[in-house]
Design a protein around this motif. Structure first.
Motif, PDB file in Angstrom:
ATOM      1  N   HIS A   1       0.830  -1.206   0.000  1.00  0.00           N
ATOM      2  CA  HIS A   1       0.000   0.000   0.000  1.00  0.00           C
ATOM      3  C   HIS A   1       0.871   1.265   0.000  1.00  0.00           C
ATOM      4  O   HIS A   1       1.788   1.392   0.816  1.00  0.00           O
ATOM      5  N   ILE A   2       0.559   2.157  -0.934  1.00  0.00           N
ATOM      6  CA  ILE A   2       1.308   3.414  -1.087  1.00  0.00           C
ATOM      7  C   ILE A   2       0.324   4.570  -0.924  1.00  0.00           C
ATOM      8  O   ILE A   2      -0.803   4.507  -1.423  1.00  0.00           O
ATOM      9  N   ILE A   3       0.778   5.619  -0.218  1.00  0.00           N
ATOM     10  CA  ILE A   3      -0.064   6.821  -0.088  1.00  0.00           C
ATOM     11  C   ILE A   3       0.644   7.977  -0.786  1.00  0.00           C
ATOM     12  O   ILE A   3       1.847   8.176  -0.612  1.00  0.00           O
ATOM     13  N   THR A   4      -0.113   8.709  -1.591  1.00  0.00           N
ATOM     14  CA  THR A   4       0.423   9.933  -2.186  1.00  0.00           C
ATOM     15  C   THR A   4      -0.697  10.965  -2.199  1.00  0.00           C
ATOM     16  O   THR A   4      -1.710  10.774  -1.530  1.00  0.00           O
ATOM     17  N   THR A   5      -0.503  12.081  -2.915  1.00  0.00           N
ATOM     18  CA  THR A   5      -1.563  13.079  -2.952  1.00  0.00           C
ATOM     19  C   THR A   5      -2.043  13.240  -4.396  1.00  0.00           C
ATOM     20  O   THR A   5      -1.303  12.940  -5.338  1.00  0.00           O
ATOM     21  N   ALA A   6      -3.251  13.726  -4.536  1.00  0.00           N
ATOM     22  CA  ALA A   6      -3.842  13.870  -5.874  1.00  0.00           C
ATOM     23  C   ALA A   6      -3.230  15.034  -6.642  1.00  0.00           C
ATOM     24  O   ALA A   6      -3.536  15.221  -7.816  1.00  0.00           O
TER      25      ALA A   6
ATOM     26  N   LEU B   1      -4.442  11.190  -1.587  1.00  0.00           N
ATOM     27  CA  LEU B   1      -5.137  12.108  -0.675  1.00  0.00           C
ATOM     28  C   LEU B   1      -5.617  13.337  -1.453  1.00  0.00           C
ATOM     29  O   LEU B   1      -4.842  13.936  -2.203  1.00  0.00           O
ATOM     30  N   PRO B   2      -6.881  13.720  -1.278  1.00  0.00           N
ATOM     31  CA  PRO B   2      -7.373  14.903  -2.007  1.00  0.00           C
ATOM     32  C   PRO B   2      -6.862  16.185  -1.347  1.00  0.00           C
ATOM     33  O   PRO B   2      -6.599  16.203  -0.144  1.00  0.00           O
ATOM     34  N   PRO B   3      -6.720  17.261  -2.131  1.00  0.00           N
ATOM     35  CA  PRO B   3      -6.312  18.535  -1.516  1.00  0.00           C
ATOM     36  C   PRO B   3      -7.482  19.200  -0.804  1.00  0.00           C
ATOM     37  O   PRO B   3      -8.640  18.948  -1.144  1.00  0.00           O
ATOM     38  N   THR B   4      -7.168  20.035   0.165  1.00  0.00           N
ATOM     39  CA  THR B   4      -8.198  20.872   0.791  1.00  0.00           C
ATOM     40  C   THR B   4      -8.496  22.029  -0.183  1.00  0.00           C
ATOM     41  O   THR B   4      -7.718  22.256  -1.114  1.00  0.00           O
ATOM     42  N   PRO B   5      -9.592  22.772   0.021  1.00  0.00           N
ATOM     43  CA  PRO B   5      -9.903  23.852  -0.927  1.00  0.00           C
ATOM     44  C   PRO B   5      -8.796  24.893  -1.045  1.00  0.00           C
ATOM     45  O   PRO B   5      -8.688  25.574  -2.058  1.00  0.00           O
TER      46      PRO B   5
ATOM     47  N   ASP C   1      -4.637  17.536   4.305  1.00  0.00           N
ATOM     48  CA  ASP C   1      -5.105  17.409   5.680  1.00  0.00           C
ATOM     49  C   ASP C   1      -4.391  16.226   6.353  1.00  0.00           C
ATOM     50  O   ASP C   1      -4.455  15.094   5.867  1.00  0.00           O
ATOM     51  N   LEU C   2      -3.734  16.505   7.476  1.00  0.00           N
ATOM     52  CA  LEU C   2      -2.969  15.447   8.153  1.00  0.00           C
ATOM     53  C   LEU C   2      -3.888  14.357   8.717  1.00  0.00           C
ATOM     54  O   LEU C   2      -3.490  13.196   8.820  1.00  0.00           O
ATOM     55  N   GLU C   3      -5.103  14.739   9.074  1.00  0.00           N
ATOM     56  CA  GLU C   3      -6.035  13.726   9.589  1.00  0.00           C
ATOM     57  C   GLU C   3      -6.428  12.752   8.477  1.00  0.00           C
ATOM     58  O   GLU C   3      -6.626  11.557   8.730  1.00  0.00           O
ATOM     59  N   ALA C   4      -6.508  13.258   7.242  1.00  0.00           N
ATOM     60  CA  ALA C   4      -6.804  12.378   6.105  1.00  0.00           C
ATOM     61  C   ALA C   4      -5.642  11.406   5.901  1.00  0.00           C
ATOM     62  O   ALA C   4      -5.838  10.222   5.596  1.00  0.00           O
ATOM     63  N   LEU C   5      -4.419  11.898   6.111  1.00  0.00           N
ATOM     64  CA  LEU C   5      -3.240  11.019   5.996  1.00  0.00           C
ATOM     65  C   LEU C   5      -3.291   9.957   7.093  1.00  0.00           C
ATOM     66  O   LEU C   5      -3.105   8.764   6.826  1.00  0.00           O
TER      67      LEU C   5
ATOM     68  N   LYS D   1     -11.420  20.535  -7.316  1.00  0.00           N
ATOM     69  CA  LYS D   1     -12.854  20.704  -7.600  1.00  0.00           C
ATOM     70  C   LYS D   1     -13.204  22.172  -7.871  1.00  0.00           C
ATOM     71  O   LYS D   1     -14.236  22.685  -7.440  1.00  0.00           O
ATOM     72  N   LEU D   2     -12.304  22.833  -8.604  1.00  0.00           N
ATOM     73  CA  LEU D   2     -12.588  24.217  -9.023  1.00  0.00           C
ATOM     74  C   LEU D   2     -13.756  24.200  -9.988  1.00  0.00           C
ATOM     75  O   LEU D   2     -13.845  23.283 -10.816  1.00  0.00           O
ATOM     76  N   ASP D   3     -14.616  25.209  -9.938  1.00  0.00           N
ATOM     77  CA  ASP D   3     -15.712  25.243 -10.907  1.00  0.00           C
ATOM     78  C   ASP D   3     -15.126  25.451 -12.302  1.00  0.00           C
ATOM     79  O   ASP D   3     -13.994  25.923 -12.462  1.00  0.00           O
ATOM     80  N   LYS D   4     -15.912  25.079 -13.327  1.00  0.00           N
ATOM     81  CA  LYS D   4     -15.398  25.027 -14.700  1.00  0.00           C
ATOM     82  C   LYS D   4     -14.838  26.383 -15.167  1.00  0.00           C
ATOM     83  O   LYS D   4     -13.764  26.441 -15.781  1.00  0.00           O
TER      84      LYS D   4
END
Ligand code: PLP
Length: 378
Positions: free
Chosen positions: A90-95, A118-122, A127-131, A336-339
């Motif tokens: 299992h590998i963890i990285t960010t999006a 891991l998804p980015p915050t806005p 988020d370290l809790e997501a990690l 998730k920026l708007d178009k």
């Protein structure tokens, strides 16, 4: 030309060119040779490694030369996976990593590894809790970049590595520091990482040279086997001219780094203030932490068109990341920026030599482009 795309690449400094030239004309012998001239080439290589290691804040025996940041990222991730595959998959990285990390992880998925992105915050952070929540008993590697190349945000690598190592010191931590080196203060030890990638052409060295930091004491698999160069971890006759240029560029940029950071931060404030006053239709996508990157958007306009119109007037900025060759940015998709904001997004990146006049030209040309494009884009 007003070049404001320094996160894509930088011009080679004169002293770097001279160092490469001296290496090619005076110390061109193979550093592995057994005669005096070869010993001089080997000595120069050793001194160049020491220069870059000292600027990075590591031992010279912890720094291994590669051909680019992409190779360093590939080596770190593939070999970390190979080394630890018996312990877990299992590998963890960010999006929001560079493609050289994400595509390597994707390739490993084809070989039976599992990857959590891991998804980015806005605001473009992680988020370290997501990690913490993503960590599993079979996690073998976390790869988190230090400065994002599209947003300029600095990810919490030091806190993340501390969290990971507290849970299991066995999990390797890699950071892609390609956009961070000589732009924000750090060392591999202050970050607490095992592996760290660098690229020469982002810091005024020529293209074709990079480096991987491998923490002392870590038994790490070789990338290339052969003649035993780079302490038998990356065989192949060393690119001595590029390495000489890399060291010369690092020496110069490191010597003025503090002053350059302050100047670039002032320039960032200056241009944002000017944009707010003169071009309220241009927005900052996130607040960047790194002094050299600004992520902007002109909602309602197409960034590719905007960048072309600016380019025709000699102003070079990039739409999304230059490395994606026109493909939509995965970073903005993950945000998730708007178009409208996503389509209108462009990156302005500064350098130690950028001036207020350059930024005045940028703002004037953006205003002109807005007028010019308005009828077609409204
Ligand atoms: N990582 C990041 C964050 C980058 O910005 C880049 C290049 O843009 C790379 C890796 C790849 O470096 P190179 O061009 O040396 O392969």
């Amino acid at each position: 030309m007003v070049y404001l795309d320094f996160a894509a690449t930088t011009p080679v400094l004169p002293e770097a060119m001279q160092a490469a030239c001296a290496s090619m004309t005076e110390r061109w012998q193979n550093p592995s040779g057994r005669y005096a001239a070869a010993a001089a080439a080997a000595k120069a290589l050793d001194a160049d490694r020491a220069t870059i290691a000292s600027a990075l804040g590591c031992g010279k025996d912890e720094l291994f030369f590669t051909s680019c940041g992409t190779e360093s990222n590939n080596w770190a991730i593939r070999m970390a996976a190979q080394r630890s595959r018996r312990r877990g998959r299992h590998i963890i990285t960010t999006a929001i990593e560079h493609a050289s990390v994400l595509e390597t992880c994707r390739a490993l998925e084809q070989e039976g590894f599992e990857v959590t992105c891991l998804p980015p915050t806005p605001d473009g952070h992680i988020d370290l809790e997501a990690l913490r929540a993503a960590l599993r008993p079979d996690t073998i590697l976390v790869s988190m970049m230090l400065v994002n190349n599209e947003l300029g945000t600095q990810l919490p690598v030091a806190q993340a590595s501390r969290l990971v190592k507290q849970i299991s010191p066995e999990i390797l931590f890699h950071t892609d520091a390609v956009q961070a080196f000589l732009k924000v203060p750090f060392s591999p030890r202050t970050l607490g990482v095992d592996l760290l990638s660098l690229s020469g052409h982002k810091v005024h060295a020529p293209k074709g040279v990079g480096a991987l930091y491998v923490r002392k004491g870590l038994r790490f698999p070789a990338l290339l086997t052969g003649g035993g160069q780079e302490n038998a971890l990356r065989s192949g006759t060393e690119a001595t001219a590029q390495i000489a240029a890399f060291a010369a560029a690092v020496r110069t940029c490191h010597a003025t780094a503090q002053v350059d950071w302050a100047r670039m931060n002032d320039l960032k404030v200056y241009v944002l203030d000017k944009i707010a006053r003169e071009l309220p239709s241009v927005e900052q996508i996130v607040v960047s932490d790194a002094p050299h990157i600004l992520a902007l958007t002109m909602p309602g306009y197409k960034a590719e068109v905007l960048v072309r119109v600016l380019g025709d007037r000699g102003v070079c900025v990039s739409a999304g990341s230059a490395c994606h060759r026109g493909k939509p940015s995965h970073v903005y998709a993950a945000m998730k920026l708007d178009k409208a904001r996503r389509d209108g997004s462009f990156r302005v990146s500064l350098d130690r030599a950028t001036t207020r006049a350059d930024l005045d030209t940028l703002v004037a040309e953006l205003a002109r482009a807005r007028e010019l494009l308005f009828p077609t884009m409204s």
